[in-house]
Structures are given as structure tokens and as C-alpha cells.
Design a protein around this motif. Structure first.
Motif, PDB file in Angstrom:
ATOM      1  N   GLN A  42       6.072 -71.518 -38.420  1.00  0.00           N
ATOM      2  CA  GLN A  42       5.848 -72.616 -37.483  1.00  0.00           C
ATOM      3  C   GLN A  42       7.014 -72.778 -36.527  1.00  0.00           C
ATOM      4  OE1 GLN A  42       2.989 -74.431 -36.969  1.00  0.00           O
ATOM      5  NE2 GLN A  42       4.197 -74.997 -35.179  1.00  0.00           N
ATOM      6  N   SER A  43       8.237 -72.584 -37.038  1.00  0.00           N
ATOM      7  CA  SER A  43       9.422 -72.674 -36.187  1.00  0.00           C
ATOM      8  C   SER A  43       9.409 -71.588 -35.124  1.00  0.00           C
ATOM      9  CB  SER A  43      10.689 -72.562 -37.046  1.00  0.00           C
ATOM     10  OG  SER A  43      11.848 -72.628 -36.252  1.00  0.00           O
ATOM     11  N   THR A  44       9.024 -70.377 -35.506  1.00  0.00           N
ATOM     12  CA  THR A  44       8.942 -69.277 -34.535  1.00  0.00           C
ATOM     13  C   THR A  44       7.916 -69.587 -33.454  1.00  0.00           C
ATOM     14  OG1 THR A  44       9.657 -67.611 -36.132  1.00  0.00           O
ATOM     15  CG2 THR A  44       8.372 -66.837 -34.264  1.00  0.00           C
ATOM     16  N   ILE A  45       6.781 -70.138 -33.841  1.00  0.00           N
ATOM     17  CA  ILE A  45       5.750 -70.490 -32.860  1.00  0.00           C
ATOM     18  C   ILE A  45       6.268 -71.561 -31.901  1.00  0.00           C
ATOM     19  CG2 ILE A  45       3.485 -71.555 -32.589  1.00  0.00           C
ATOM     20  CD1 ILE A  45       2.706 -70.230 -35.278  1.00  0.00           C
ATOM     21  N   SER A  46       6.945 -72.574 -32.438  1.00  0.00           N
ATOM     22  CA  SER A  46       7.486 -73.642 -31.593  1.00  0.00           C
ATOM     23  C   SER A  46       8.524 -73.107 -30.622  1.00  0.00           C
ATOM     24  CB  SER A  46       8.090 -74.740 -32.473  1.00  0.00           C
ATOM     25  OG  SER A  46       7.121 -75.325 -33.305  1.00  0.00           O
ATOM     26  N   ASN A  47       9.395 -72.234 -31.102  1.00  0.00           N
ATOM     27  CA  ASN A  47      10.436 -71.682 -30.231  1.00  0.00           C
ATOM     28  C   ASN A  47       9.866 -70.697 -29.220  1.00  0.00           C
ATOM     29  OD1 ASN A  47      12.786 -73.073 -31.181  1.00  0.00           O
ATOM     30  ND2 ASN A  47      12.646 -71.883 -33.062  1.00  0.00           N
ATOM     31  N   ARG A  48       8.772 -70.046 -29.574  1.00  0.00           N
ATOM     32  CA  ARG A  48       8.068 -69.200 -28.593  1.00  0.00           C
ATOM     33  C   ARG A  48       7.627 -70.050 -27.406  1.00  0.00           C
ATOM     34  NH1 ARG A  48       2.570 -66.720 -30.717  1.00  0.00           N
ATOM     35  NH2 ARG A  48       1.978 -68.912 -30.502  1.00  0.00           N
ATOM     36  N   THR A  49       7.079 -71.232 -27.696  1.00  0.00           N
ATOM     37  CA  THR A  49       6.637 -72.132 -26.629  1.00  0.00           C
ATOM     38  C   THR A  49       7.816 -72.643 -25.816  1.00  0.00           C
ATOM     39  OG1 THR A  49       4.748 -72.822 -27.972  1.00  0.00           O
ATOM     40  CG2 THR A  49       5.380 -74.260 -26.146  1.00  0.00           C
ATOM     41  N   LEU A  50       8.891 -73.026 -26.514  1.00  0.00           N
ATOM     42  CA  LEU A  50      10.088 -73.520 -25.833  1.00  0.00           C
ATOM     43  C   LEU A  50      10.618 -72.515 -24.818  1.00  0.00           C
ATOM     44  CD1 LEU A  50      12.303 -75.222 -28.581  1.00  0.00           C
ATOM     45  CD2 LEU A  50      11.509 -76.269 -26.448  1.00  0.00           C
ATOM     46  N   ASN A  51      10.522 -71.237 -25.150  1.00  0.00           N
ATOM     47  CA  ASN A  51      11.065 -70.189 -24.282  1.00  0.00           C
ATOM     48  C   ASN A  51      10.008 -69.576 -23.361  1.00  0.00           C
ATOM     49  OD1 ASN A  51      14.076 -69.534 -25.153  1.00  0.00           O
ATOM     50  ND2 ASN A  51      12.937 -70.080 -27.005  1.00  0.00           N
ATOM     51  N   GLU A  52       8.845 -70.220 -23.313  1.00  0.00           N
ATOM     52  CA  GLU A  52       7.770 -69.818 -22.393  1.00  0.00           C
ATOM     53  C   GLU A  52       7.411 -68.347 -22.555  1.00  0.00           C
ATOM     54  OE1 GLU A  52       9.130 -71.002 -18.536  1.00  0.00           O
ATOM     55  OE2 GLU A  52       8.797 -73.135 -18.928  1.00  0.00           O
ATOM     56  N   ILE A  53       7.309 -67.926 -23.810  1.00  0.00           N
ATOM     57  CA  ILE A  53       6.898 -66.557 -24.127  1.00  0.00           C
ATOM     58  C   ILE A  53       5.429 -66.581 -24.518  1.00  0.00           C
ATOM     59  CG2 ILE A  53       7.194 -64.668 -25.788  1.00  0.00           C
ATOM     60  CD1 ILE A  53      10.175 -65.435 -25.867  1.00  0.00           C
TER      61      ILE A  53
END
Length: 306
Positions: free
Chosen positions: A202-213
Motif C-alpha cells: 500500500q505504501s508503494t502504491i501511495s508513493n507511486r501516486t505522489l511521484n506521478e508515476i
């Protein structure tokens, strides 16, 4: 004062109490107590999570075992658990500031504004309870190794003939997703990221969104290499794996099965004294250790297929 603590529970022979108290104090523990458990002693101690990562606790466990062996006593067992976890996500944020890593990266906490000007590749991060903030030596070594392996320009500037354009990477034990995001910023085409901890996914998914990937470029899933093999269309070009040495050794045969003849890999989460055992396991499965980078008591192995 941190709102969340690691509670350490060490079951040991009574004659080890003094040396364990010394080791815990040297490690930075605050508060120690001992009670009898049959013929053994149970020592409890506490550490604020803001100063200690899971890999540090693994290093402490190894030190305690070595101390016992030196005096001919049985190895103690160390268990740890988080207490007051619900408060942790906010209590430690005041201590974490933007951090430059290697020549190209800047790790920027998600709750702080982005720098007005920087030539570095910015990774916005909110790790939650997942491992991987950039503060730990092993994460830094992995990011620096990725710099060596991949293009040192952002993806938006990668030309169509770049050798990195079609690079596909497996991130095993992805934690916060920091290594996968870093690889993509350096020009990799796609990263498949797996972790056995659902909070890490879940953290990886959230950080993916944060970095607009885009979800097509960073693909997280819960599980290990068995899950990864179902996601992959072809063997990968590179592997990053920042977990514990004994787990790396166990997974080497499975990682070899998803590799090409020219695949490279970056392994960390390895204490210096464990590096030979990991290297031996890799060499048995046709990997060659090209370089060993070290920082503090940790090391990172950069390897390739033989």
C-alpha cells in the motif's frame, strides 16, 4: 519524545544479563528490566522507532548472538514488536528532513514543499510503516548502485535509442517503493515490486501516486518471487533486493529463474560479516560479485550473471 516504540524482548541465560544490558545501552535503548522465566531471564527494553530501522534490529540480534558465542553460552532469542503504532505515522515526521543521496537523488518528505530549484531527481516519500526512507545505509547504497547501473538523466529526457528505455526491473521486498521509483526516474521502463507485507504494498502504491508515476510503469503486488513470476512476461534485466541476508540466500535459486544471461542485480540488507555467505550462495547459481560497497556495518553487492 516519540509516541511509538519498539519493545524488545530477549530471552537468555542469566549469566548473559550484564553483557546484554551493556549492548542495549550502547545501542541506544531507553529503559531496561529483567525478570525470571524458569531457568532463563527475560529482558525487556525500549527504543523509539524514529532512531531504529528493522535492519538495525536484525544487526542487534546478530551482535547478541556473537556476544554469547564469545563466552560459550547459548544464543539469546530477540523478539520485537511495535507499540502505539497508531501514533507513529505522525510523531516522527518532525525529525525527517530532505536528504541528498548519491550524485542524483533528493528524498523529499511528502508533507514538505518541493525545493524551488534543484538539478537532482526528487523522490517524494511518505513511507508510513514501511521500510525505506533513505536514512538507512542499505537504502542509500542501493540508490547509489542504481545510479551506476542506469542512465543518469530523468526519464523525460531519455532518448529513443537509450539503452535504459526498455529496462525492466524486479524490486523484491519493495517496502516504501523508494528503489523502484528511483530506478524509474533514472530511466528504467518498468518495475515489478513485491513485498510480503500488505502495508508495504500500500505504501508503494501511495508513493507511486505522489511521484506521478503511471500504474503501468510501477506494478506492486503482495507476495514474493512466486507472485512475481506470474506477473512477468519475460525475464527481467535487473533485480534490486534490500532485505535480510538469510532471506536473500533462500531466494537466490528463484531469483536466478527470472534472470536473463546478462541480468544484473543489487543486493543489500547484508551485514559485512554476512557478505561471504551471500556471495557463496550467488556464485553457486552462476552470479558473479562485481563490487562490494560498504557503509557502517552494512554492505551492498553489485552482481551480474556469469
Amino acid at each position: 519524545m516519540a509516541n511509538t516504540w519498539w519493545e524488545l524482548q530477549i530471552l537468555c541465560e542469566p549469566d548473559l544479563e550484564d553483557s546484554i544490558f551493556w549492548r542495549l545501552e550502547d545501542f541506544g535503548c531507553r529503559g531496561m528490566a529483567s525478570e525470571s522465566k524458569g531457568n532463563s531471564s527475560l529482558i525487556r527494553s525500549y527504543l523509539p522507532t524514529i532512531q531504529t530501522q528493522l535492519l538495525d534490529l536484525a544487526a542487534l540480534s546478530l551482535r547478541l548472538r556473537q556476544d554469547a558465542l564469545c563466552v560459550g553460552l547459548s544464543s539469546p532469542s530477540l523478539r520485537w514488536e511495535l507499540i502505539d503504532e497508531e501514533d507513529w505515522a505522525t510523531s516522527w515526521k518532525q525529525y525527517w528532513q530532505p536528504q541528498e543521496i548519491g550524485d542524483r537523488f533528493l528524498i523529499n518528505p511528502a508533507w514538505l514543499p518541493l525545493p524551488e530549484t534543484t538539478e537532482r531527481l526528487v523522490i517524494r516519500l511518505d513511507p508510513g510503516v514501511a521500510f525505506g526512507t533513505g536514512n538507512h545505509a542499505t537504502t542509500q547504497l542501493c540508490l547509489e548502485s542504481l545510479e551506476m547501473r542506469l542512465s543518469q538523466v530523468p526519464q523525460s529526457f531519455v532518448s529513443t535509442d537509450s539503452k535504459q528505455e526498455h529496462t525492466v526491473i524486479a524490486d523484491i521486498g519493495c517496502g516504501s517503493g523508494i528503489l523502484g521509483i528511483g530506478a524509474l526516474l533514472l530511466g528504467a521502463e518498468k518495475v515489478y515490486a513485491v513485498d510480503t507485507d500488505p502495508l508495504a504494498v500500500q505504501s508503494t502504491i501511495s508513493n507511486r501516486t505522489l511521484n506521478e508515476i503511471s500504474p503501468e510503469r510501477l506494478i506492486p503486488a503482495q507476495g514474493s518471487i512466486d507472485v512475481l513470476t506470474k506477473l512477468l512476461e519475460n525475464p527481467v534485466d535487473g533485480i534490486v533486493c534490500n532485505i535480510l541476508a538469510n532471506v536473500i540466500i533462500e531466494l537466490v535459486p528463484e531469483m536466478s529463474a527470472i534472470a536473463k544471461p546478462n541480468t544484473w542485480a543489487i543486493f543489500s540488507g547484508i551485514l559485512l560479516e554476512q557478505s561471504k555467505a551471500v556471495a557463496d550462495a550467488l556464485e553457486k547459481h552462476d552470479w558473479v560479485v562485481a563490487t562490494l560497497w560498504k557503509r557502517k556495518e552494512w554492505c551492498c553487492l553489485n552482481v551480474r550473471r556469469s
